[in-house]
Design a protein around this motif. Structure first.
Motif, PDB file in Angstrom:
ATOM      1  N   GLU A  84      -4.595   7.517  -4.298  1.00 13.44           N
ATOM      2  CA  GLU A  84      -3.441   8.023  -4.413  1.00 13.44           C
ATOM      3  C   GLU A  84      -3.272   6.619  -3.852  1.00 13.44           C
ATOM      4  OE1 GLU A  84       1.405   8.750  -3.535  1.00 13.44           O
ATOM      5  OE2 GLU A  84       0.062  10.224  -3.098  1.00 13.44           O
ATOM      6  N   ASN A 125      -5.772   4.133  -3.425  1.00 13.74           N
ATOM      7  CA  ASN A 125      -6.355   2.834  -4.297  1.00 13.74           C
ATOM      8  C   ASN A 125      -5.350   2.786  -5.578  1.00 13.74           C
ATOM      9  OD1 ASN A 125      -8.101   1.552  -2.464  1.00 13.74           O
ATOM     10  ND2 ASN A 125      -9.993   3.303  -3.540  1.00 13.74           N
ATOM     11  N   MET A 126      -5.117   3.624  -6.120  1.00  8.25           N
ATOM     12  CA  MET A 126      -4.144   3.549  -7.583  1.00  8.25           C
ATOM     13  C   MET A 126      -2.931   3.410  -7.596  1.00  8.25           C
ATOM     14  SD  MET A 126      -6.300   4.966  -9.547  1.00  8.25           S
ATOM     15  CE  MET A 126      -5.265   5.152 -11.482  1.00  8.25           C
ATOM     16  N   SER A 127      -2.598   2.570  -5.913  1.00 10.70           N
ATOM     17  CA  SER A 127      -1.614   1.471  -5.329  1.00 10.70           C
ATOM     18  C   SER A 127      -1.692   0.892  -5.328  1.00 10.70           C
ATOM     19  CB  SER A 127      -0.480   2.689  -4.557  1.00 10.70           C
ATOM     20  OG  SER A 127      -0.236   3.986  -4.608  1.00 10.70           O
ATOM     21  N   ARG A 128      -2.531   0.230  -4.910  1.00 13.63           N
ATOM     22  CA  ARG A 128      -3.299  -1.416  -4.996  1.00 13.63           C
ATOM     23  C   ARG A 128      -3.295  -2.234  -5.849  1.00 13.63           C
ATOM     24  NH1 ARG A 128      -7.597  -0.720  -0.072  1.00 13.63           N
ATOM     25  NH2 ARG A 128      -6.239  -3.198   0.468  1.00 13.63           N
ATOM     26  N   SER A 129      -2.828  -3.446  -4.873  1.00 14.91           N
ATOM     27  CA  SER A 129      -3.892  -4.364  -6.191  1.00 14.91           C
ATOM     28  C   SER A 129      -4.375  -5.634  -5.949  1.00 14.91           C
ATOM     29  CB  SER A 129      -2.284  -5.435  -6.637  1.00 14.91           C
ATOM     30  OG  SER A 129      -2.633  -6.472  -7.274  1.00 14.91           O
ATOM     31  N   ASP A 169       0.887  -1.148   0.020  1.00 11.68           N
ATOM     32  CA  ASP A 169       0.254  -0.313  -0.054  1.00 11.68           C
ATOM     33  C   ASP A 169       1.367   0.869   0.028  1.00 11.68           C
ATOM     34  OD1 ASP A 169      -3.046  -0.401  -0.016  1.00 11.68           O
ATOM     35  OD2 ASP A 169      -2.607  -1.551   1.977  1.00 11.68           O
ATOM     36  N   LYS A 213     -10.149   7.215  -6.513  1.00  9.43           N
ATOM     37  CA  LYS A 213      -9.289   6.644  -7.201  1.00  9.43           C
ATOM     38  C   LYS A 213      -8.146   7.902  -6.455  1.00  9.43           C
ATOM     39  CE  LYS A 213     -12.149   5.559 -11.544  1.00  9.43           C
ATOM     40  NZ  LYS A 213     -12.347   6.214 -12.772  1.00  9.43           N
ATOM     41  N   SER A 215       2.581  -3.459  -6.861  1.00 10.01           N
ATOM     42  CA  SER A 215       1.847  -2.364  -7.938  1.00 10.01           C
ATOM     43  C   SER A 215       2.800  -1.498  -9.006  1.00 10.01           C
ATOM     44  CB  SER A 215       0.969  -1.325  -7.790  1.00 10.01           C
ATOM     45  OG  SER A 215       1.457  -0.731  -7.050  1.00 10.01           O
ATOM     46  N   GLY A 235      -6.711   1.264 -10.292  1.00  7.97           N
ATOM     47  CA  GLY A 235      -5.161   0.680  -9.677  1.00  7.97           C
ATOM     48  C   GLY A 235      -4.515  -0.334 -10.432  1.00  7.97           C
ATOM     49  N   GLU A 236      -3.567  -0.934  -9.791  1.00  2.00           N
ATOM     50  CA  GLU A 236      -2.679  -1.983 -10.946  1.00  2.00           C
ATOM     51  C   GLU A 236      -3.955  -3.462 -11.702  1.00  2.00           C
ATOM     52  OE1 GLU A 236       0.174  -4.247 -11.325  1.00  2.00           O
ATOM     53  OE2 GLU A 236       0.124  -1.843 -10.550  1.00  2.00           O
ATOM     54  N   ALA A 290       2.473   1.811  -9.627  1.00  2.00           N
ATOM     55  CA  ALA A 290       2.420   2.730  -8.816  1.00  2.00           C
ATOM     56  C   ALA A 290       3.227   3.161  -7.744  1.00  2.00           C
ATOM     57  CB  ALA A 290       1.094   3.403  -8.367  1.00  2.00           C
TER      58      ALA A 290
END
Length: 348
Positions: free
Chosen positions: A256, A258-262, A104, A254, A128, A282-283, A130
């Motif tokens: 940072e 959540n966009m960095s998660r898988s 995360d 959306k 990820s 995200g990922e 990101a």
């Protein structure tokens, strides 16, 4: 060589279980000696004095078991200042090889500790692209390993779409309290879906855990066939997913984080050969390819449209489910990822 794992949490904490304890087991099966040390960092933080002192001493004593050629594996161990100070001092004094793993954007909450461990690490594992981009500011040796599953544990519960079922089951599993906003998206979808398709369906939500607001989201929807399950007993995840016809994984934010998660749920769905829809956040957008091995959706209308397509075609369900399981088998499972991880470790 032995790998010494220090973890954020115990077996009940998902990322510690999947990114440390299961990895330790898999490496052990491949003849690499591993040990998961106790106590986990979260336990140190939540324990009061004077018992906390005992846990700190136990941690310090465990460090004396690490030999010169051994490797320290730190799984998201930023949550306690005492552990952080101890491990930084130990690594500085004894120069042991160290792997830092996190899944995360934890630097958003604790920048200094995250940056320091990234800088000290011989290699960093993240989940990820990101996170990889952020890590590369401080350490170029960073590799992506998604938080995934052992396919052998799920493949024996592969969904058989040749068996007729009515109503079709749209399933979600997780901790509902943590996903109230995400499940609110589904509530809007289910208000519109009956007007788009005449195929009967039931929504099965697993993981209420005594949180009444979740039921209040869906019960007012006229005509919605919905079933709530409080929780799943241990070992029941894969056979429960097998009972679904469609797996869903909505995400609305959306930022940072959540966009960095898988997201983990789509991997479980795909490992069971289950057709699934996940939010294009995200990922996971690098794993689920829209219309190929699953569906990606964004707006409420897009969710409605793609759910309707799946409900109306058992052939499409089987096609996407099989393609998703193929992705896990060939690219994403422990059976594929751990040998790659092992090669990196052996080169340290």
């Amino acid at each position: 060589m032995k790998i010494h794992f220090y973890t954020k949490g115990d077996e009940k904490i998902g990322d510690s279980r999947q990114r440390a304890m299961r990895i330790a087991d898999e490496l052990r099966e491949r003849s690499i000696d591993t040990v998961v040390h106790w106590p986990p960092v979260v336990l140190i933080s939540t324990t009061r004095w004077p018992k906390k002192f005992f846990l700190i001493v136990t941690t310090i004593l465990s460090l004396f078991s690490i030999k010169k050629r051994d490797i320290v594996f730190l799984q998201r161990t930023i949550g306690n200042k005492y552990f952080f100070a101890i491990i930084v001092a130990y690594l500085t004094l004894f120069r042991r090889k160290m792997i830092f793993d996190f899944d995360d954007a934890i630097y958003m909450h604790d920048f200094y500790k995250t940056k320091k461990l990234v800088q000290m690490a011989d290699v960093v594992f993240v989940c990820s692209r990101a996170l990889q981009t952020w890590v590369r500011q401080y350490n170029k040796n960073v590799h992506i390993f998604h938080t995934t599953v052992k396919l052998a544990d799920y493949a024996k519960y592969t969904k058989d779409y040749s068996v007729p079922q009515s109503p079709l089951i749209i399933g979600w599993v997780g901790t509902a309290r943590d996903h109230y906003k995400n499940l609110s998206l589904l509530a809007e979808v289910f208000k519109k879906l009956p007007a788009r398709t005449a195929v009967p369906f039931k929504f099965l939500l697993i993981g209420v855990w005594g949180f009444p607001k979740i039921k209040e989201l869906f019960e007012p929807t006229a005509g919605l066939n919905v079933e709530f399950v409080e929780y799943l007993p241990p070992g029941k995840m894969a056979p429960t997913i097998q009972s679904f016809d469609i797996g869903v994984n909505p995400l609305v934010e959306k930022g940072e984080w959540n966009m960095s998660r898988s997201s983990y749920k789509p991997y479980e769905y795909m490992a069971c050969g289950l057709a699934q829809i996940t939010s294009a956040v995200g990922e996971i957008t690098h794993v689920v390819h829209d219309g190929v091995n699953g569906y990606l959706a964004d707006s409420v209308d897009e969710w409605v449209e793609k759910l309707a397509k799946l409900l109306e075609s058992r052939e499409l369900l089987a096609q996407l489910g099989a393609a998703g399981q193929k992705t896990i088998r060939e690219e994403e499972s422990y059976e594929v990822a751990v040998p790659r991880m092992q090669k990196i470790i052996e080169q340290l």
